[in-house]
Design a protein around this motif. Structure first.
Motif, PDB file in Angstrom:
ATOM      1  N   ASP A 249      -4.611  -0.751   1.118  1.00 42.89           N
ATOM      2  CA  ASP A 249      -5.157  -1.902   0.405  1.00 42.89           C
ATOM      3  C   ASP A 249      -4.768  -1.931  -1.067  1.00 42.89           C
ATOM      4  OD1 ASP A 249      -6.637  -3.154   2.531  1.00 42.89           O
ATOM      5  OD2 ASP A 249      -8.029  -1.461   2.432  1.00 42.89           O
ATOM      6  N   LEU A 250      -4.671  -0.741  -1.644  1.00 47.05           N
ATOM      7  CA  LEU A 250      -4.462  -0.705  -3.094  1.00 47.05           C
ATOM      8  C   LEU A 250      -3.050  -0.265  -3.470  1.00 47.05           C
ATOM      9  CD1 LEU A 250      -8.041   0.539  -3.983  1.00 47.05           C
ATOM     10  CD2 LEU A 250      -7.113  -1.766  -4.160  1.00 47.05           C
ATOM     11  N   LYS A 251      -2.211  -0.123  -2.490  1.00 45.03           N
ATOM     12  CA  LYS A 251      -0.748   0.044  -2.683  1.00 45.03           C
ATOM     13  C   LYS A 251      -0.373   1.288  -3.466  1.00 45.03           C
ATOM     14  CE  LYS A 251      -1.531  -4.624  -2.227  1.00 45.03           C
ATOM     15  NZ  LYS A 251      -2.775  -5.310  -2.557  1.00 45.03           N
ATOM     16  N   LEU A 252      -1.081   2.380  -3.184  1.00 48.12           N
ATOM     17  CA  LEU A 252      -0.811   3.621  -3.923  1.00 48.12           C
ATOM     18  C   LEU A 252       0.080   4.573  -3.120  1.00 48.12           C
ATOM     19  CD1 LEU A 252      -4.327   4.278  -5.536  1.00 48.12           C
ATOM     20  CD2 LEU A 252      -2.360   3.089  -6.506  1.00 48.12           C
ATOM     21  N   ALA A 253       1.103   4.029  -2.461  1.00 48.67           N
ATOM     22  CA  ALA A 253       2.028   4.864  -1.680  1.00 48.67           C
ATOM     23  C   ALA A 253       2.955   5.601  -2.650  1.00 48.67           C
ATOM     24  CB  ALA A 253       2.824   3.995  -0.734  1.00 48.67           C
ATOM     25  N   ARG A 279      11.795  -4.970  -3.313  1.00 53.08           N
ATOM     26  CA  ARG A 279      11.163  -3.643  -3.309  1.00 53.08           C
ATOM     27  C   ARG A 279      11.239  -2.989  -4.687  1.00 53.08           C
ATOM     28  NH1 ARG A 279       8.873   0.397   0.238  1.00 53.08           N
ATOM     29  NH2 ARG A 279       7.820   1.527  -1.424  1.00 53.08           N
ATOM     30  N   ALA A 280      12.397  -3.151  -5.335  1.00 57.02           N
ATOM     31  CA  ALA A 280      12.572  -2.541  -6.662  1.00 57.02           C
ATOM     32  C   ALA A 280      11.592  -3.165  -7.664  1.00 57.02           C
ATOM     33  CB  ALA A 280      14.013  -2.724  -7.127  1.00 57.02           C
ATOM     34  N   ALA A 281      11.449  -4.500  -7.608  1.00 65.51           N
ATOM     35  CA  ALA A 281      10.524  -5.173  -8.531  1.00 65.51           C
ATOM     36  C   ALA A 281       9.076  -4.766  -8.235  1.00 65.51           C
ATOM     37  CB  ALA A 281      10.682  -6.689  -8.399  1.00 65.51           C
ATOM     38  N   TRP A 282       8.785  -4.597  -6.966  1.00 66.14           N
ATOM     39  CA  TRP A 282       7.448  -4.167  -6.529  1.00 66.14           C
ATOM     40  C   TRP A 282       7.143  -2.778  -7.097  1.00 66.14           C
ATOM     41  CZ3 TRP A 282       3.692  -6.631  -3.684  1.00 66.14           C
ATOM     42  CH2 TRP A 282       2.689  -5.832  -3.113  1.00 66.14           C
ATOM     43  N   ASP A 283       8.077  -1.857  -6.870  1.00 66.68           N
ATOM     44  CA  ASP A 283       7.871  -0.468  -7.327  1.00 66.68           C
ATOM     45  C   ASP A 283       7.776  -0.387  -8.844  1.00 66.68           C
ATOM     46  OD1 ASP A 283       7.813   0.366  -4.749  1.00 66.68           O
ATOM     47  OD2 ASP A 283       9.857   1.181  -4.712  1.00 66.68           O
ATOM     48  N   LYS A 284       8.544  -1.224  -9.504  1.00 59.31           N
ATOM     49  CA  LYS A 284       8.526  -1.221 -10.972  1.00 59.31           C
ATOM     50  C   LYS A 284       7.114  -1.525 -11.477  1.00 59.31           C
ATOM     51  CE  LYS A 284      10.960  -3.223 -14.861  1.00 59.31           C
ATOM     52  NZ  LYS A 284      10.788  -4.576 -15.310  1.00 59.31           N
ATOM     53  N   HIS A 285       6.415  -2.346 -10.751  1.00 61.11           N
ATOM     54  CA  HIS A 285       5.044  -2.668 -11.136  1.00 61.11           C
ATOM     55  C   HIS A 285       4.063  -1.574 -10.703  1.00 61.11           C
ATOM     56  CE1 HIS A 285       1.341  -4.863 -11.838  1.00 61.11           C
ATOM     57  NE2 HIS A 285       0.966  -4.501 -10.623  1.00 61.11           N
ATOM     58  N   ILE A 289       1.254   2.355 -12.173  1.00 57.05           N
ATOM     59  CA  ILE A 289      -0.178   2.316 -11.811  1.00 57.05           C
ATOM     60  C   ILE A 289      -0.520   3.570 -11.006  1.00 57.05           C
ATOM     61  CG2 ILE A 289      -1.904   1.072 -10.411  1.00 57.05           C
ATOM     62  CD1 ILE A 289      -0.439  -1.518 -11.222  1.00 57.05           C
ATOM     63  N   ILE A 290       0.377   3.927 -10.095  1.00 58.96           N
ATOM     64  CA  ILE A 290       0.164   5.128  -9.281  1.00 58.96           C
ATOM     65  C   ILE A 290       0.110   6.371 -10.186  1.00 58.96           C
ATOM     66  CG2 ILE A 290       1.191   6.612  -7.503  1.00 58.96           C
ATOM     67  CD1 ILE A 290       2.389   4.020  -6.250  1.00 58.96           C
ATOM     68  N   ALA A 291       1.038   6.418 -11.130  1.00 58.34           N
ATOM     69  CA  ALA A 291       1.086   7.592 -12.044  1.00 58.34           C
ATOM     70  C   ALA A 291      -0.216   7.692 -12.838  1.00 58.34           C
ATOM     71  CB  ALA A 291       2.294   7.465 -12.973  1.00 58.34           C
ATOM     72  N   ASP A 292      -0.677   6.560 -13.372  1.00 57.14           N
ATOM     73  CA  ASP A 292      -1.931   6.559 -14.147  1.00 57.14           C
ATOM     74  C   ASP A 292      -3.107   6.943 -13.263  1.00 57.14           C
ATOM     75  OD1 ASP A 292      -0.537   5.763 -16.316  1.00 57.14           O
ATOM     76  OD2 ASP A 292      -1.232   3.675 -16.307  1.00 57.14           O
ATOM     77  N   PHE A 293      -3.090   6.424 -12.053  1.00 54.84           N
ATOM     78  CA  PHE A 293      -4.193   6.713 -11.131  1.00 54.84           C
ATOM     79  C   PHE A 293      -4.279   8.211 -10.863  1.00 54.84           C
ATOM     80  CE2 PHE A 293      -5.745   7.496  -6.814  1.00 54.84           C
ATOM     81  CZ  PHE A 293      -6.994   6.885  -6.877  1.00 54.84           C
ATOM     82  N   LYS A 294      -3.136   8.822 -10.646  1.00 53.83           N
ATOM     83  CA  LYS A 294      -3.118  10.271 -10.362  1.00 53.83           C
ATOM     84  C   LYS A 294      -3.641  11.057 -11.566  1.00 53.83           C
ATOM     85  CE  LYS A 294       0.619  10.869  -7.057  1.00 53.83           C
ATOM     86  NZ  LYS A 294       1.875  11.560  -6.856  1.00 53.83           N
ATOM     87  N   LYS A 295      -3.181  10.651 -12.727  1.00 52.01           N
ATOM     88  CA  LYS A 295      -3.582  11.347 -13.953  1.00 52.01           C
ATOM     89  C   LYS A 295      -5.095  11.273 -14.152  1.00 52.01           C
ATOM     90  CE  LYS A 295      -0.187  10.492 -16.928  1.00 52.01           C
ATOM     91  NZ  LYS A 295       0.238   9.455 -17.882  1.00 52.01           N
ATOM     92  N   ALA A 302     -16.715   6.100 -10.717  1.00 52.77           N
ATOM     93  CA  ALA A 302     -15.509   5.709 -11.471  1.00 52.77           C
ATOM     94  C   ALA A 302     -14.398   5.312 -10.501  1.00 52.77           C
ATOM     95  CB  ALA A 302     -15.054   6.858 -12.366  1.00 52.77           C
ATOM     96  N   LEU A 303     -14.284   6.019  -9.391  1.00 47.07           N
ATOM     97  CA  LEU A 303     -13.267   5.693  -8.383  1.00 47.07           C
ATOM     98  C   LEU A 303     -13.607   4.361  -7.701  1.00 47.07           C
ATOM     99  CD1 LEU A 303     -10.767   6.354  -6.705  1.00 47.07           C
ATOM    100  CD2 LEU A 303     -12.202   7.789  -5.235  1.00 47.07           C
ATOM    101  N   ALA A 304     -14.870   4.193  -7.316  1.00 43.71           N
ATOM    102  CA  ALA A 304     -15.293   2.940  -6.651  1.00 43.71           C
ATOM    103  C   ALA A 304     -15.004   1.748  -7.563  1.00 43.71           C
ATOM    104  CB  ALA A 304     -16.778   2.999  -6.308  1.00 43.71           C
ATOM    105  N   GLU A 305     -15.276   1.899  -8.847  1.00 46.44           N
ATOM    106  CA  GLU A 305     -15.095   0.785  -9.767  1.00 46.44           C
ATOM    107  C   GLU A 305     -13.613   0.517 -10.055  1.00 46.44           C
ATOM    108  OE1 GLU A 305     -17.906   1.342 -13.037  1.00 46.44           O
ATOM    109  OE2 GLU A 305     -19.479   1.743 -11.536  1.00 46.44           O
ATOM    110  N   TRP A 306     -12.829   1.575 -10.057  1.00 48.48           N
ATOM    111  CA  TRP A 306     -11.374   1.393 -10.204  1.00 48.48           C
ATOM    112  C   TRP A 306     -10.842   0.601  -9.006  1.00 48.48           C
ATOM    113  CZ3 TRP A 306      -6.868   2.206  -7.602  1.00 48.48           C
ATOM    114  CH2 TRP A 306      -5.690   2.080  -8.341  1.00 48.48           C
ATOM    115  N   LYS A 307     -11.312   0.971  -7.815  1.00 58.05           N
ATOM    116  CA  LYS A 307     -10.865   0.290  -6.600  1.00 58.05           C
ATOM    117  C   LYS A 307     -11.244  -1.198  -6.642  1.00 58.05           C
ATOM    118  CE  LYS A 307     -11.289   2.649  -2.578  1.00 58.05           C
ATOM    119  NZ  LYS A 307     -11.942   3.490  -1.541  1.00 58.05           N
TER     120      LYS A 307
END
Ligand code: SGN
Ligand code: CA
Length: 517
Positions: A249-253, A279-285, A289-295, A302-307
């Motif tokens: 749902d949140l595209k964090l692949a 796909r490249a434009a998708w990943d660029k976006h 977000i994935i990197a920030d999410f991991k960090k 906090a997780l529920a509200e981020w989601k």
């Protein structure tokens, strides 16, 4: 009776009253119908209803130049069943399509068939979702099942074709192409334009990916609902916190494959039909977000509200594209002299939760999903709010009425054309019937039926549960306090049960009556 026979029978005055317009030659023309229905579009995200999340100027134009229904509901809050109710003017038990696993009996009476027989040119373009092939249409170009957001295959008059691009643009292109090049322009038309968007998984158009990035949406005040006194609500599996999937749902692949989730495989495959450029434009976006999410390493609230916030960003981006495309089709009508002889409808197959009760999805008879947006621009018709309770079983009768076609007596719905004409209809219905069947199934919403009046709602959840719920919508509009069985509610409950049985009898939902006890 054909349209031309109809003309010869009635006077000019009646023709005008039946929704017919004068064209330049002075001859009367029947009104065209453009029926636009999105999939899962909440009224909370149409600024004509509620502007705290997004501006939708093009959809709002329909409301500003026409009528806004403030009490519009469905009969069964899920796609296939809702579509079947709309086409047949009948509740689910009568049209036979009770849940998304059903197959629509296309040999039955529908309003497009009746319009077609009366001389209308009919078409369906976009999401169909009724399993069997469309009937009653001169032209059909439909998505397969739920359809895809990118490069979706379509079935055009029974034959599979490919498409390239974003589904809301492509569907609109096809609708404009049909209006311009494919229809018989000597006939009045009825076009059903059914968008796939904004259905799960809310995949935005590439050009909209940067919208809402910095928006910090406030939580609905019942986001942390504990479902006290509401067993069926507690049993559901549509919680943003617990059920919304990080990868799907949140595209964090993530490329490193460290984020794991229940729907991970589906999530990692969901971009498969994108072109490499898309796909490249998708990943660029999404990659940053994935990197920030991991960090951030979030957990708990906090997780529920981020989601919640990430869900809203994607959903609203998808809505932005729907709105832009509604603008395109309205502009086409305007530039081609069709705006003043076409009734334009904007609606959704049902409402949707934007975090209320902590949820996404629909299905429940609670307000957010029982309601559906309904805006209608009828040339010469009412401008402003219509507050009478209408339901999607009324769409067929209304459209037939507008076309001057007799409304079959076995349709459950009633024409709201008089309301659209600004007439006062004092004997309008005072209660609505609802019945949802899809259980056991995804999201685990129990089977239920119920009645809603102006002020009260009585729901019975049945099958592997036997729970009644009673709400006073005036004092508890968010349906947090189930009053069923509380001292002082006996008389009210009895009265509502009596009215419920009356509706079940009127619509002959005899199977449901066995559960009333
Ligand atoms: C899909 C969705 C569900 C959704 C149903 C019904 N799951 O199964 O979340 O409730 O459709 O929606 S998904 O994984 O396929 O996205 S409906 O509007 O078509 O009835
Ligand atoms: Ca839907």
């Amino acid at each position: 009776m054909t349209i031309s026979q109809h003309y010869s029978k009635v006077s000019m005055l009646i023709l005008a009253a039946a929704g017919l317009t004068a064209c330049k030659s002075g001859q009367e023309q029947p009104m065209n119908i453009l029926y636009i229905m999105s999939d899962d579009h909440s009224y909370q995200t149409i600024s004509a209803y509620d502007d705290h999340l997004i501006q939708t100027p093009n959809i709002d134009r329909i409301a500003n130049e026409g009528a806004r229904f403030t009490n519009s509901f469905v009969a069964n809050s899920i796609s296939g069943p809702s579509r079947a109710c709309m086409l047949t003017g009948k509740h689910s038990h009568a049209n036979g399509f009770t849940d998304n696993a059903s197959e629509f009996d296309g040999s039955q009476q529908t309003f497009p068939k009746l319009l077609q027989q009366a001389g209308y040119e009919t078409a369906i373009i976009g999401k169909w979702h009724l399993t069997s092939a469309p009937t009653g249409f001169n032209y059909s170009e439909i998505l397969i099942g739920q359809g895809d957001y990118y490069n979706a295959p379509f079935i055009r008059n029974g034959e599979q074709i490919t498409s390239e691009g974003y589904v809301t643009d492509v569907t609109t292109d096809k609708a404009i192409d049909w209006l311009e090049n494919k229809r018989d322009k000597n006939k009045p038309f009825c076009l059903l334009l059914h968008h796939k968007a904004p259905h799960r998984t809310w995949m935005p158009d590439l050009q909209d990916l940067e919208l809402f990035s910095d928006a910090e949406f406030e939580l609905p005040d019942n986001f942390y609902d504990d479902y006290a006194g509401r067993q069926a609500a507690a049993a559901q599996e549509m919680s943003i916190d617990k059920d919304m999937d990080l990868v799907y749902d949140l595209k964090l692949a993530d490329k490193e494959n460290t984020i794991h989730s229940r729907l991970e495989t589906a999530g990692r495959n969901m971009n498969n039909n994108m072109t490499p450029e898309q796909r490249a434009a998708w990943d660029k976006h999404y990659d940053p977000i994935i990197a920030d999410f991991k960090k951030a390493n979030l957990s708990g609230k906090a997780l529920a509200e981020w989601k919640y916030r990430q869900y809203l960003r994607d959903y609203l981006r998808v809505i932005h594209s729907v709105d832009r495309n509604i603008g395109r089709i309205l502009q086409y009508l305007e530039e081609n002299g069709l705006l003043e002889n076409t009734m334009v409808v904007y609606t959704s197959d049902q409402g949707f939760y934007m975090g209320e009760h902590g949820w996404f999805d629909k299905r429940f008879m609670y307000e957010e999903s029982f309601r559906t947006p309904l805006l209608v621009r009828l040339p010469g018709g009412k401008k402003g709010d219509i507050d009478k309770m209408v339901q999607n079983i009324d769409y067929g009768p209304t459209i037939l009425d507008l076309a001057g076609v007799e409304i079959p007596a076995d349709m459950h719905g009633v024409s709201f054309l008089p309301l659209l004409r600004g007439e006062d209809v004092p004997e309008w219905r005072t209660s609505l019937y609802y019945h949802y069947y899809e259980y056991p199934a995804e999201h685990a919403v129990k089977r239920h039926y119920g009645i809603r009046t102006d002020r009260y709602k009585l729901i019975h959840f049945y099958n592997d549960i036997d729970c009644w719920e009673l709400y006073d919508l005036e004092n508890d509009p968010k349906e947090m306090h189930n009053m069923y069985g509380k001292p002082g509610t006996e008389e009210l409950t009895q009265e509502l049960k009596k009215q419920l049985v009356a509706l079940q009898t009127q619509y002959a939902d005899t199977n449901a009556m066995q559960y009333n006890n």
